[in-house]
Design a protein around this motif. Structure first.
Motif, PDB file in Angstrom:
ATOM      1  N   LEU A 250       0.879  -1.207   0.009  1.00 17.03           N
ATOM      2  CA  LEU A 250       0.063   0.030   0.175  1.00 17.03           C
ATOM      3  C   LEU A 250       1.197   1.590  -0.051  1.00 17.03           C
ATOM      4  N   PRO A 251       0.474   2.476  -0.410  1.00 17.05           N
ATOM      5  CA  PRO A 251       0.527   3.713  -0.476  1.00 17.05           C
ATOM      6  C   PRO A 251       1.197   4.145   0.797  1.00 17.05           C
ATOM      7  N   LEU A 252       1.450   3.486   1.842  1.00 15.04           N
ATOM      8  CA  LEU A 252       1.310   4.949   2.960  1.00 15.04           C
ATOM      9  C   LEU A 252       1.765   5.652   3.099  1.00 15.04           C
ATOM     10  N   GLN A 253       3.050   6.509   2.208  1.00 17.93           N
ATOM     11  CA  GLN A 253       3.496   7.671   2.250  1.00 17.93           C
ATOM     12  C   GLN A 253       2.746   8.683   0.779  1.00 17.93           C
ATOM     13  N   ASP A 254       1.960   8.093   1.075  1.00 10.86           N
ATOM     14  CA  ASP A 254       1.165   9.296  -0.198  1.00 10.86           C
ATOM     15  C   ASP A 254       0.739   9.733   0.128  1.00 10.86           C
ATOM     16  N   PRO A 255       1.078  10.942   0.011  1.00 11.96           N
ATOM     17  CA  PRO A 255      -1.110  11.860   0.812  1.00 11.96           C
ATOM     18  C   PRO A 255      -2.124  11.855   0.881  1.00 11.96           C
ATOM     19  N   THR A 256      -2.204  11.754  -1.158  1.00 10.25           N
ATOM     20  CA  THR A 256      -3.187  11.208  -0.782  1.00 10.25           C
ATOM     21  C   THR A 256      -3.572   9.795  -0.217  1.00 10.25           C
ATOM     22  N   TRP A 257      -3.280   9.058  -0.415  1.00  9.48           N
ATOM     23  CA  TRP A 257      -3.994   7.999   0.127  1.00  9.48           C
ATOM     24  C   TRP A 257      -3.993   8.042   2.049  1.00  9.48           C
TER      25      TRP A 257
ATOM     26  N   VAL B  12     -21.108   6.703  -0.427  1.00 13.19           N
ATOM     27  CA  VAL B  12     -20.930   7.003  -1.740  1.00 13.19           C
ATOM     28  C   VAL B  12     -20.764   7.489  -2.061  1.00 13.19           C
ATOM     29  N   MET B  13     -20.546   8.981  -2.083  1.00 15.70           N
ATOM     30  CA  MET B  13     -19.988  10.310  -2.653  1.00 15.70           C
ATOM     31  C   MET B  13     -17.718  10.186  -2.266  1.00 15.70           C
ATOM     32  N   VAL B  14     -17.573   9.248  -1.238  1.00 18.45           N
ATOM     33  CA  VAL B  14     -16.499   9.337  -1.383  1.00 18.45           C
ATOM     34  C   VAL B  14     -15.826   8.014  -2.061  1.00 18.45           C
ATOM     35  N   ALA B  15     -16.613   7.061  -2.158  1.00 17.64           N
ATOM     36  CA  ALA B  15     -16.729   6.115  -3.181  1.00 17.64           C
ATOM     37  C   ALA B  15     -16.551   6.421  -4.782  1.00 17.64           C
ATOM     38  N   LEU B  16     -16.782   7.290  -5.469  1.00 13.34           N
ATOM     39  CA  LEU B  16     -17.325   7.661  -6.075  1.00 13.34           C
ATOM     40  C   LEU B  16     -15.374   9.018  -6.324  1.00 13.34           C
ATOM     41  N   LEU B  17     -15.436   9.792  -4.869  1.00 12.71           N
ATOM     42  CA  LEU B  17     -14.131  10.722  -5.479  1.00 12.71           C
ATOM     43  C   LEU B  17     -13.121   9.586  -5.543  1.00 12.71           C
ATOM     44  N   GLY B  18     -13.369   8.355  -5.086  1.00  7.80           N
ATOM     45  CA  GLY B  18     -12.107   7.280  -4.838  1.00  7.80           C
ATOM     46  C   GLY B  18     -11.717   7.063  -5.898  1.00  7.80           C
ATOM     47  N   VAL B  19     -12.668   5.877  -6.930  1.00  9.31           N
ATOM     48  CA  VAL B  19     -12.591   6.086  -8.033  1.00  9.31           C
ATOM     49  C   VAL B  19     -12.136   6.798  -9.352  1.00  9.31           C
ATOM     50  N   ALA B  20     -12.405   7.718  -9.015  1.00 10.84           N
ATOM     51  CA  ALA B  20     -12.356   9.348  -9.450  1.00 10.84           C
ATOM     52  C   ALA B  20     -11.018   9.104  -9.643  1.00 10.84           C
ATOM     53  N   PHE B  21     -10.603   9.872  -8.717  1.00  8.54           N
ATOM     54  CA  PHE B  21      -9.392  10.543  -8.256  1.00  8.54           C
ATOM     55  C   PHE B  21      -8.384   8.971  -8.980  1.00  8.54           C
ATOM     56  N   THR B  22      -8.584   7.531  -8.731  1.00 10.78           N
ATOM     57  CA  THR B  22      -7.778   6.461  -9.550  1.00 10.78           C
ATOM     58  C   THR B  22      -7.111   6.681 -10.870  1.00 10.78           C
ATOM     59  N   PHE B  23      -7.809   7.670 -11.271  1.00 11.63           N
ATOM     60  CA  PHE B  23      -8.160   7.761 -12.852  1.00 11.63           C
ATOM     61  C   PHE B  23      -7.502   8.605 -13.375  1.00 11.63           C
TER      62      PHE B  23
ATOM     63  N   GLY C   4     -10.633  11.618 -14.972  1.00 14.83           N
ATOM     64  CA  GLY C   4     -11.421  10.167 -14.060  1.00 14.83           C
ATOM     65  C   GLY C   4     -12.280  11.778 -13.472  1.00 14.83           C
ATOM     66  N   ALA C   5     -11.795  12.565 -12.965  1.00 11.16           N
ATOM     67  CA  ALA C   5     -12.196  13.952 -12.205  1.00 11.16           C
ATOM     68  C   ALA C   5     -12.541  15.017 -12.830  1.00 11.16           C
ATOM     69  N   LEU C   6     -12.525  14.652 -14.167  1.00 16.17           N
ATOM     70  CA  LEU C   6     -13.310  15.388 -15.363  1.00 16.17           C
ATOM     71  C   LEU C   6     -14.444  15.031 -15.869  1.00 16.17           C
ATOM     72  N   VAL C   7     -14.180  13.702 -15.711  1.00 15.99           N
ATOM     73  CA  VAL C   7     -16.427  12.688 -16.211  1.00 15.99           C
ATOM     74  C   VAL C   7     -16.612  13.003 -14.993  1.00 15.99           C
TER      75      VAL C   7
ATOM     76  N   GLN D  65      -1.511  17.688  -7.845  1.00 15.69           N
ATOM     77  CA  GLN D  65      -3.112  18.970  -7.918  1.00 15.69           C
ATOM     78  C   GLN D  65      -4.141  18.780  -7.793  1.00 15.69           C
ATOM     79  N   LEU D  66      -4.682  16.977  -7.361  1.00 12.78           N
ATOM     80  CA  LEU D  66      -5.460  16.162  -7.132  1.00 12.78           C
ATOM     81  C   LEU D  66      -5.848  16.761  -5.173  1.00 12.78           C
ATOM     82  N   LEU D  67      -5.413  17.007  -5.161  1.00 17.08           N
ATOM     83  CA  LEU D  67      -4.841  17.306  -3.120  1.00 17.08           C
ATOM     84  C   LEU D  67      -5.724  18.377  -3.299  1.00 17.08           C
ATOM     85  N   LEU D  68      -5.633  19.643  -4.450  1.00 17.31           N
ATOM     86  CA  LEU D  68      -6.444  20.901  -3.765  1.00 17.31           C
ATOM     87  C   LEU D  68      -7.566  20.275  -3.974  1.00 17.31           C
ATOM     88  N   VAL D  69      -7.659  19.553  -5.443  1.00 15.60           N
ATOM     89  CA  VAL D  69      -9.489  19.221  -5.114  1.00 15.60           C
ATOM     90  C   VAL D  69      -9.863  18.862  -4.093  1.00 15.60           C
ATOM     91  N   ALA D  70      -8.688  17.711  -3.117  1.00 16.76           N
ATOM     92  CA  ALA D  70      -9.407  17.057  -2.112  1.00 16.76           C
ATOM     93  C   ALA D  70      -9.390  17.864  -0.669  1.00 16.76           C
TER      94      ALA D  70
END
Length: 319
Positions: free
Chosen positions: A6-13, A58-69, A73-76, A187-192
């Motif tokens: 797992l990417p435990l050191q990743d701030p997004t994770w 549900v909303m966090v799961a959708l954001l998580g899937v979008a962030f994965t891409f 993913g964020a644009l879609v 930049q995804l972190l700014l969205v989060a």
């Protein structure tokens, strides 16, 4: 072995894991309240609280899937969000047959084109495409049909819907186009950060209001909002923003100032959207999200905070 992978050191994770932990605690508390206080029977406040928590999963799961891409993913995700919000808005708006062509272009040309311009990072055009070009063309299409009944009112309502549902919301994924020295690829972190601070302020205002709320702050617009909830929620979310400075290019003090600005814009935006609902004689924009109402009910604070956040970061943190 699994933990090592797992990417435990990743701030997004780390941010995502922290959010899941908060939701898990909220679910446990909600379950205990249902069991001990409501004793398994229907309870308006507790049931509403649990519905909100479930919707957040549900909303966090959708954001998580979008962030994965990443950026696609964020644009879609936010393009769909704009589409759903615009659909709710237009459903409650008076239109006539003469507006149908303009509305079709709004959904099937203007909306996707705005997000495409963000995809190719053409700031010079996506920053003015809707408030200049679309605002001029849509009334022209409507007036060519020769129907002048309530023309100014119809035009203004369609333009305002386009502004809040597409233009403002599109500034969330537009954060991904900002080139901040020393912050490349994060930049995804700014969205989060934006979503956590603004939505966190909403949740904390709700909690503080339920705990201490006595004095209504805007009874004609939003009877459930209180002075105590506003002060407690905004102060708590400002501290939350300062604590999250590590995932941003801000210092702790800068992060607190930015978070305070976002919370105030979110609160005031919520009042504006409530005023529109009162004008239309409805309590919620829709029923898409259980416990929250419609897409716009959940987005109302983000709508006003997103453009402000984008331009603050672009003005002070990009070359």
């Amino acid at each position: 072995m699994i933990l090592d992978a797992l990417p435990l050191q990743d701030p997004t994770w780390q941010l995502f894991a922290g959010t899941l932990a908060v939701l898990l605690v909220a679910s446990i508390v909600g379950g205990l309240l249902k069991w001990r206080v409501a004793q398994g029977r229907p309870h308006a406040v507790i049931d509403n609280l649990n519905s909100r928590v479930n919707a957040w999963w549900v909303m966090v799961a959708l954001l998580g899937v979008a962030f994965t891409f990443g950026k696609p993913g964020a644009l879609v995700l936010f393009a769909f969000t704009s589409w759903a919000a615009l659909r709710e808005y237009i459903t409650l708006t008076h239109t006539r047959r003469a507006d149908h062509l303009a509305l079709a272009l709004l959904f099937y040309l203007v909306l996707p084109l705005q997000y495409f311009l963000i995809w190719i990072e053409w700031y010079g055009l996506y920053s003015i495409f809707i408030p200049v070009h679309a605002f001029l063309v849509l009334p022209i299409l409507a007036c060519l049909r020769g129907d002048t009944r309530r023309f100014l009112e119809r035009t203004a309502k369609v333009q305002w819907g386009l502004m809040i549902c597409v233009y403002c919301v599109s500034h969330v994924p537009a954060l991904l186009t900002l080139e901040i020295p020393g912050y490349e690829g994060r930049q995804l972190l700014l969205v989060a950060y934006l979503i956590i601070v603004v939505q966190g302020s909403d949740v904390l205002q709700y909690v503080w209001g339920k705990l201490l709320g006595r004095h209504k702050i805007a009874p004609e617009l939003s009877p459930s909002k209180t002075v105590e909830g506003f002060v407690g929620g905004v102060a708590s979310a400002t501290l939350l923003g300062a604590a999250l400075h590590g995932v941003t290019p801000f210092t702790p003090l800068q992060s607190a100032a930015v978070a305070l600005t976002l919370c105030l814009m979110g609160f005031l935006g919520g009042l504006v959207m409530s005023a529109i609902k009162r004008d239309r004689g409805v309590k919620d924009w829709g029923t898409l999200i259980e416990g929250h109402g419609g897409m716009l009910d959940r987005l109302d604070s983000v709508v006003f905070a997103a453009p402000m956040f984008f331009h603050i970061v672009r003005f002070w943190w990009t070359p």
